[in-house]
Scaffold this motif. Structure first.
Motif, PDB file in Angstrom:
ATOM      1  N   GLN A  46      -7.691   3.170  -2.641  1.00  0.00           N
ATOM      2  CA  GLN A  46      -7.276   2.557  -1.383  1.00  0.00           C
ATOM      3  C   GLN A  46      -6.309   1.410  -1.624  1.00  0.00           C
ATOM      4  N   CYS A  47      -6.552   0.622  -2.638  1.00  0.00           N
ATOM      5  CA  CYS A  47      -5.676  -0.500  -2.967  1.00  0.00           C
ATOM      6  C   CYS A  47      -4.303   0.011  -3.411  1.00  0.00           C
ATOM      7  N   VAL A  48      -4.293   1.050  -4.237  1.00  0.00           N
ATOM      8  CA  VAL A  48      -3.031   1.655  -4.694  1.00  0.00           C
ATOM      9  C   VAL A  48      -2.280   2.249  -3.520  1.00  0.00           C
ATOM     10  N   LEU A  49      -2.987   2.961  -2.640  1.00  0.00           N
ATOM     11  CA  LEU A  49      -2.347   3.566  -1.474  1.00  0.00           C
ATOM     12  C   LEU A  49      -1.782   2.499  -0.537  1.00  0.00           C
ATOM     13  N   THR A  50      -2.522   1.422  -0.316  1.00  0.00           N
ATOM     14  CA  THR A  50      -2.051   0.350   0.556  1.00  0.00           C
ATOM     15  C   THR A  50      -0.835  -0.347  -0.044  1.00  0.00           C
ATOM     16  N   SER A  51      -0.831  -0.552  -1.348  1.00  0.00           N
ATOM     17  CA  SER A  51       0.337  -1.143  -2.008  1.00  0.00           C
ATOM     18  C   SER A  51       1.562  -0.261  -1.824  1.00  0.00           C
ATOM     19  N   ASN A  52       1.368   1.039  -1.953  1.00  0.00           N
ATOM     20  CA  ASN A  52       2.472   1.969  -1.736  1.00  0.00           C
ATOM     21  C   ASN A  52       2.909   1.981  -0.277  1.00  0.00           C
ATOM     22  N   LYS A  53       1.965   1.764   0.633  1.00  0.00           N
ATOM     23  CA  LYS A  53       2.311   1.685   2.048  1.00  0.00           C
ATOM     24  C   LYS A  53       3.231   0.490   2.315  1.00  0.00           C
ATOM     25  N   ILE A  54       2.931  -0.637   1.676  1.00  0.00           N
ATOM     26  CA  ILE A  54       3.788  -1.821   1.816  1.00  0.00           C
ATOM     27  C   ILE A  54       5.170  -1.538   1.248  1.00  0.00           C
ATOM     28  N   LEU A  55       5.204  -0.891   0.091  1.00  0.00           N
ATOM     29  CA  LEU A  55       6.495  -0.547  -0.512  1.00  0.00           C
ATOM     30  C   LEU A  55       7.280   0.409   0.382  1.00  0.00           C
ATOM     31  N   ALA A  56       6.574   1.292   1.097  1.00  0.00           N
ATOM     32  CA  ALA A  56       7.243   2.184   2.042  1.00  0.00           C
ATOM     33  C   ALA A  56       7.844   1.399   3.208  1.00  0.00           C
ATOM     34  N   VAL A  57       7.166   0.339   3.637  1.00  0.00           N
ATOM     35  CA  VAL A  57       7.716  -0.542   4.672  1.00  0.00           C
ATOM     36  C   VAL A  57       8.968  -1.227   4.138  1.00  0.00           C
ATOM     37  N   PHE A  58       8.889  -1.697   2.895  1.00  0.00           N
ATOM     38  CA  PHE A  58      10.063  -2.319   2.267  1.00  0.00           C
ATOM     39  C   PHE A  58      11.222  -1.337   2.171  1.00  0.00           C
ATOM     40  N   TRP A  59      10.911  -0.069   1.937  1.00  0.00           N
ATOM     41  CA  TRP A  59      11.928   0.975   1.767  1.00  0.00           C
ATOM     42  C   TRP A  59      12.845   1.058   2.994  1.00  0.00           C
ATOM     43  N   GLU A  60      12.327   0.716   4.137  1.00  0.00           N
ATOM     44  CA  GLU A  60      13.113   0.781   5.374  1.00  0.00           C
ATOM     45  C   GLU A  60      14.217  -0.278   5.434  1.00  0.00           C
ATOM     46  N   LEU A  61      14.126  -1.305   4.607  1.00  0.00           N
ATOM     47  CA  LEU A  61      15.122  -2.374   4.590  1.00  0.00           C
ATOM     48  C   LEU A  61      16.076  -2.140   3.423  1.00  0.00           C
ATOM     49  N   LYS A  62      17.358  -1.944   3.731  1.00  0.00           N
ATOM     50  CA  LYS A  62      18.328  -1.555   2.709  1.00  0.00           C
ATOM     51  C   LYS A  62      18.390  -2.504   1.523  1.00  0.00           C
ATOM     52  N   ASP A  63      18.367  -3.809   1.773  1.00  0.00           N
ATOM     53  CA  ASP A  63      18.483  -4.753   0.662  1.00  0.00           C
ATOM     54  C   ASP A  63      17.276  -4.686  -0.274  1.00  0.00           C
ATOM     55  N   ILE A  64      16.107  -4.423   0.270  1.00  0.00           N
ATOM     56  CA  ILE A  64      14.916  -4.295  -0.586  1.00  0.00           C
ATOM     57  C   ILE A  64      14.880  -2.905  -1.219  1.00  0.00           C
ATOM     58  N   ARG A  65      15.379  -1.892  -0.532  1.00  0.00           N
ATOM     59  CA  ARG A  65      15.412  -0.527  -1.064  1.00  0.00           C
ATOM     60  C   ARG A  65      16.190  -0.484  -2.385  1.00  0.00           C
ATOM     61  N   LYS A  66      17.298  -1.207  -2.436  1.00  0.00           N
ATOM     62  CA  LYS A  66      18.092  -1.245  -3.673  1.00  0.00           C
ATOM     63  C   LYS A  66      17.264  -1.791  -4.828  1.00  0.00           C
ATOM     64  N   GLN A  67      16.494  -2.842  -4.555  1.00  0.00           N
ATOM     65  CA  GLN A  67      15.650  -3.429  -5.592  1.00  0.00           C
ATOM     66  C   GLN A  67      14.569  -2.445  -6.026  1.00  0.00           C
ATOM     67  N   LEU A  68      13.962  -1.757  -5.066  1.00  0.00           N
ATOM     68  CA  LEU A  68      12.929  -0.776  -5.392  1.00  0.00           C
ATOM     69  C   LEU A  68      13.493   0.352  -6.259  1.00  0.00           C
ATOM     70  N   LYS A  69      14.674   0.834  -5.892  1.00  0.00           N
ATOM     71  CA  LYS A  69      15.307   1.896  -6.690  1.00  0.00           C
ATOM     72  C   LYS A  69      15.567   1.426  -8.110  1.00  0.00           C
ATOM     73  N   SER A  70      16.064   0.197  -8.252  1.00  0.00           N
ATOM     74  CA  SER A  70      16.359  -0.319  -9.590  1.00  0.00           C
ATOM     75  C   SER A  70      15.093  -0.512 -10.420  1.00  0.00           C
ATOM     76  N   MET A  71      13.950  -0.669  -9.748  1.00  0.00           N
ATOM     77  CA  MET A  71      12.681  -0.839 -10.444  1.00  0.00           C
ATOM     78  C   MET A  71      11.963   0.499 -10.651  1.00  0.00           C
ATOM     79  N   GLY A  72      12.573   1.588 -10.182  1.00  0.00           N
ATOM     80  CA  GLY A  72      12.018   2.913 -10.431  1.00  0.00           C
ATOM     81  C   GLY A  72      11.054   3.438  -9.390  1.00  0.00           C
ATOM     82  N   TRP A  73      10.964   2.814  -8.211  1.00  0.00           N
ATOM     83  CA  TRP A  73      10.059   3.301  -7.163  1.00  0.00           C
ATOM     84  C   TRP A  73      10.857   4.102  -6.153  1.00  0.00           C
TER      85      TRP A  73
END
Length: 107
Positions: A46-73
């Protein structure tokens, strides 16, 4: 407060406002959430899934999406975790707001 409780609180905060997501990013929240999201052997599912849910919210924001891509998510990690079968053979359908067996709905 446990890690799961903190992650649950963060999901409420970041879904409330894009600005909150950016503040979380600026406080190094993305890398910390990535660490939790990749540590299935340490944290609860549940903790892992919730963390990924937050990252999915971040994914919607272009400036954070670039950072996520560079970090391999990638968003596919979140969708893959959502579709993993539960150990009890039950699945949850959010559209119907109920659990069901693959064969039919559970009363």
């Amino acid at each position: 407060m446990t890690i799961s409780g903190i992650v649950a609180a963060i999901v409420e905060i970041v879904t409330e406002s894009p600005e909150n997501s950016r503040i979380c990013r600026d406080c190094d929240g993305v890398s910390r959430l990535l660490e939790i999201a990749r540590s299935q052997d340490i944290y609860t599912r549940q903790c892992v899934l919730t963390s990924n849910k937050i990252l999915a919210v971040f994914w919607e924001l272009k400036d954070i999406r670039k950072q996520l891509k560079s970090m391999g998510w990638n968003i596919s990690y979140y969708t893959r975790l959502q579709s993993m079968d539960r150990s009890d053979g039950m699945e949850y359908d959010e559209t119907r707001n109920q659990s069901y067996h693959r064969e039919g709905i559970v009363p």
